[in-house]
Design a protein around this motif. Structure first.
Motif, PDB file in Angstrom:
ATOM      1  N   GLU A 222      -4.967  10.456  -6.594  1.00 35.27           N
ATOM      2  CA  GLU A 222      -6.230  11.092  -6.225  1.00 35.27           C
ATOM      3  C   GLU A 222      -6.698  10.728  -4.813  1.00 35.27           C
ATOM      4  O   GLU A 222      -7.556  11.413  -4.254  1.00 35.27           O
ATOM      5  N   HIS A 223      -6.139   9.651  -4.226  1.00 34.71           N
ATOM      6  CA  HIS A 223      -6.594   9.185  -2.916  1.00 34.71           C
ATOM      7  C   HIS A 223      -5.391   8.894  -1.998  1.00 34.71           C
ATOM      8  O   HIS A 223      -5.228   7.768  -1.522  1.00 34.71           O
ATOM      9  N   PRO A 224      -4.552   9.901  -1.723  1.00 35.73           N
ATOM     10  CA  PRO A 224      -3.380   9.639  -0.889  1.00 35.73           C
ATOM     11  C   PRO A 224      -3.732   9.207   0.526  1.00 35.73           C
ATOM     12  O   PRO A 224      -2.917   8.565   1.205  1.00 35.73           O
ATOM     13  N   ASP A 225      -4.949   9.540   0.978  1.00 36.61           N
ATOM     14  CA  ASP A 225      -5.357   9.186   2.333  1.00 36.61           C
ATOM     15  C   ASP A 225      -6.111   7.862   2.383  1.00 36.61           C
ATOM     16  O   ASP A 225      -6.621   7.459   3.443  1.00 36.61           O
ATOM     17  N   GLY A 226      -6.162   7.145   1.251  1.00 38.09           N
ATOM     18  CA  GLY A 226      -6.877   5.871   1.209  1.00 38.09           C
ATOM     19  C   GLY A 226      -6.006   4.712   1.659  1.00 38.09           C
ATOM     20  O   GLY A 226      -4.850   4.878   2.056  1.00 38.09           O
ATOM     21  N   ASP A 227      -6.580   3.510   1.601  1.00 44.47           N
ATOM     22  CA  ASP A 227      -5.829   2.293   1.889  1.00 44.47           C
ATOM     23  C   ASP A 227      -4.980   1.970   0.666  1.00 44.47           C
ATOM     24  O   ASP A 227      -5.498   1.496  -0.352  1.00 44.47           O
ATOM     25  N   LEU A 228      -3.683   2.252   0.757  1.00 45.35           N
ATOM     26  CA  LEU A 228      -2.799   2.079  -0.391  1.00 45.35           C
ATOM     27  C   LEU A 228      -1.780   0.979  -0.149  1.00 45.35           C
ATOM     28  O   LEU A 228      -0.687   0.972  -0.727  1.00 45.35           O
ATOM     29  N   GLY A 229      -2.134   0.023   0.687  1.00 46.30           N
ATOM     30  CA  GLY A 229      -1.295  -1.154   0.860  1.00 46.30           C
ATOM     31  C   GLY A 229      -1.315  -2.012  -0.395  1.00 46.30           C
ATOM     32  O   GLY A 229      -2.232  -1.920  -1.228  1.00 46.30           O
ATOM     33  N   VAL A 230      -0.325  -2.872  -0.522  1.00 50.82           N
ATOM     34  CA  VAL A 230      -0.206  -3.707  -1.723  1.00 50.82           C
ATOM     35  C   VAL A 230      -1.452  -4.572  -1.909  1.00 50.82           C
ATOM     36  O   VAL A 230      -1.953  -4.726  -3.027  1.00 50.82           O
ATOM     37  N   GLU A 231      -1.972  -5.139  -0.824  1.00 49.68           N
ATOM     38  CA  GLU A 231      -3.143  -6.017  -0.944  1.00 49.68           C
ATOM     39  C   GLU A 231      -4.345  -5.255  -1.499  1.00 49.68           C
ATOM     40  O   GLU A 231      -5.043  -5.742  -2.392  1.00 49.68           O
ATOM     41  N   ALA A 232      -4.575  -4.040  -0.973  1.00 41.47           N
ATOM     42  CA  ALA A 232      -5.724  -3.257  -1.433  1.00 41.47           C
ATOM     43  C   ALA A 232      -5.547  -2.818  -2.881  1.00 41.47           C
ATOM     44  O   ALA A 232      -6.503  -2.861  -3.679  1.00 41.47           O
ATOM     45  N   LEU A 233      -4.353  -2.395  -3.232  1.00 37.77           N
ATOM     46  CA  LEU A 233      -4.105  -1.955  -4.610  1.00 37.77           C
ATOM     47  C   LEU A 233      -4.181  -3.136  -5.574  1.00 37.77           C
ATOM     48  O   LEU A 233      -4.704  -3.007  -6.692  1.00 37.77           O
ATOM     49  N   ALA A 234      -3.663  -4.280  -5.160  1.00 38.75           N
ATOM     50  CA  ALA A 234      -3.716  -5.474  -6.012  1.00 38.75           C
ATOM     51  C   ALA A 234      -5.157  -5.892  -6.264  1.00 38.75           C
ATOM     52  O   ALA A 234      -5.530  -6.252  -7.389  1.00 38.75           O
ATOM     53  N   ALA A 235      -5.994  -5.822  -5.221  1.00 38.30           N
ATOM     54  CA  ALA A 235      -7.403  -6.176  -5.392  1.00 38.30           C
ATOM     55  C   ALA A 235      -8.073  -5.228  -6.373  1.00 38.30           C
ATOM     56  O   ALA A 235      -8.891  -5.639  -7.210  1.00 38.30           O
ATOM     57  N   ARG A 236      -7.734  -3.948  -6.308  1.00 41.80           N
ATOM     58  CA  ARG A 236      -8.323  -2.974  -7.229  1.00 41.80           C
ATOM     59  C   ARG A 236      -7.900  -3.262  -8.661  1.00 41.80           C
ATOM     60  O   ARG A 236      -8.659  -3.004  -9.606  1.00 41.80           O
ATOM     61  N   ALA A 237      -6.672  -3.771  -8.824  1.00 46.17           N
ATOM     62  CA  ALA A 237      -6.167  -4.100 -10.165  1.00 46.17           C
ATOM     63  C   ALA A 237      -6.546  -5.508 -10.602  1.00 46.17           C
ATOM     64  O   ALA A 237      -6.185  -5.927 -11.707  1.00 46.17           O
ATOM     65  N   ALA A 238      -7.242  -6.249  -9.735  1.00 42.44           N
ATOM     66  CA  ALA A 238      -7.654  -7.631 -10.012  1.00 42.44           C
ATOM     67  C   ALA A 238      -6.454  -8.530 -10.267  1.00 42.44           C
ATOM     68  O   ALA A 238      -6.448  -9.365 -11.175  1.00 42.44           O
TER      69      ALA A 238
END
Length: 319
Positions: A222-238
């Motif tokens: 849903e957000h291909p233009d977002g910050d999709l780096g591992v660090e950002a995704l990991a933070a979102r997944a806690a």
């Protein structure tokens, strides 16, 4: 211009669209350019065959009576899982005599049984690539593309990929305008590139078992233009980045980076096909950032530039 003969082998348990798809393409090309193709079908004994969906097809004759064709097409279907020995033996003798040898879906299996794919790069339906590679180690199986050309042998993935391959052959024989006319009539793209992946990212990857990772997969889509780096995704997944990357790969079968790359490429393709947005706008909306970065991604994966992709694969109005 010489007429090219096209022979399709038919047998019990074949997938009907593996036959009718290419037949409609070649027949459409014949209507566009009369005298270009002569299409025939043949079964091992000349008798009717029953497809996997229950349709009955009546061939033009038997394989024993069929003349060696210019283009020989072997469809797939349940009947290729343990192919008729008569078909395999006929292919062993007559396959090398064809100018072009083509398989659709699991039609690659009888070709491999006949030894006609040894030493060649080939593909088949994604569900049978492992089996083809295991049973025929001399075949260089590539599970990703929708079709593969290796010399005069062409193999394609499941079902509708046979239409893509047939359109590519018509374009090779008669030119782009003829193939485009056929594609418009069938209301399909001219043409998906052969090295386009059989799956979308969402289909290629397994759905994660754990809810946070499933949510991340949905967020990426849903957000291909977002910050999709591992660090950002990991933070979102806690989760810690290391734990997240390891868990994502274990549960989906691919790294987060590869999944993101596929989602962004697919989003860009849809925008190029469905909108008139400029290349720069598409690059930003799909998360590639710049036209050059998107161009590199397209060339690496699809073998074509975004501009050329749009020119070829955005449907033209049907008139």
């Amino acid at each position: 211009m010489p007429q090219r003969s096209v022979l399709l082998t038919v047998f019990d348990g074949l997938q009907s669209l593996d036959v009718t798809g290419p037949v409609e393409v070649f027949a459409g090309a014949e209507r566009h350019t009369p005298g270009s193709y002569r299409i025939r079908t043949a079964s091992p004994d000349g008798g009717p065959v029953r497809t996997s969906s229950g349709l009955t097809l009546v061939p033009d004759g038997s394989l024993a009576d069929a003349a060696d064709p210019h283009t020989l097409v072997v469809p797939g279907g349940a009947g290729t899982r343990d192919p008729d020995p008569r078909l395999v033996e006929w292919l062993r003798v007559h396959g090398p005599r064809a100018t072009r040898l083509v398989s659709v879906c699991t039609g690659a299996i009888p070709l491999a049984r006949a030894g006609l794919l040894d030493g060649r790069r080939a593909t088949t339906h994604w569900a049978y690539c492992d089996r083809l590679a295991r049973d025929h180690p001399a075949v260089r199986v590539d599970p990703d593309p929708i079709f593969v050309r290796d010399g005069n042998v062409a193999t394609s993935a499941g079902v509708t990929a046979g239409i893509d391959l047939a359109l590519a052959l018509v374009e090779e024989d008669l030119g782009r305008e003829a193939a485009l006319t056929v594609a418009r009539h069938l209301v399909v793209f001219l043409r998906r590139p052969g090295n386009q992946a059989q799956f979308s990212a969402q289909l290629a990857a397994q759905t994660a078992r754990r809810e946070p990772l499933r949510d991340i997969q949905q967020w990426i889509t849903e957000h291909p233009d977002g910050d999709l780096g591992v660090e950002a995704l990991a933070a979102r997944a806690a989760l810690s980045p290391r734990h997240f990357a390891r868990a994502f790969r274990a549960e989906t079968g691919m790294t987060p980076g590869r999944y993101v790359d596929r989602v962004r490429l697919e989003h860009a393709r849809r925008l190029l096909e469905d909108t008139t947005d400029g290349i720069g706008q598409v690059a930003r909306a799909s998360g590639h950032g710049t036209p050059e970065a998107m161009r590199r991604a397209f060339l690496r994966t699809l073998g074509t530039s975004p501009a050329e992709y749009r020119r070829r694969f955005r449907p033209a109005p049907v008139t």
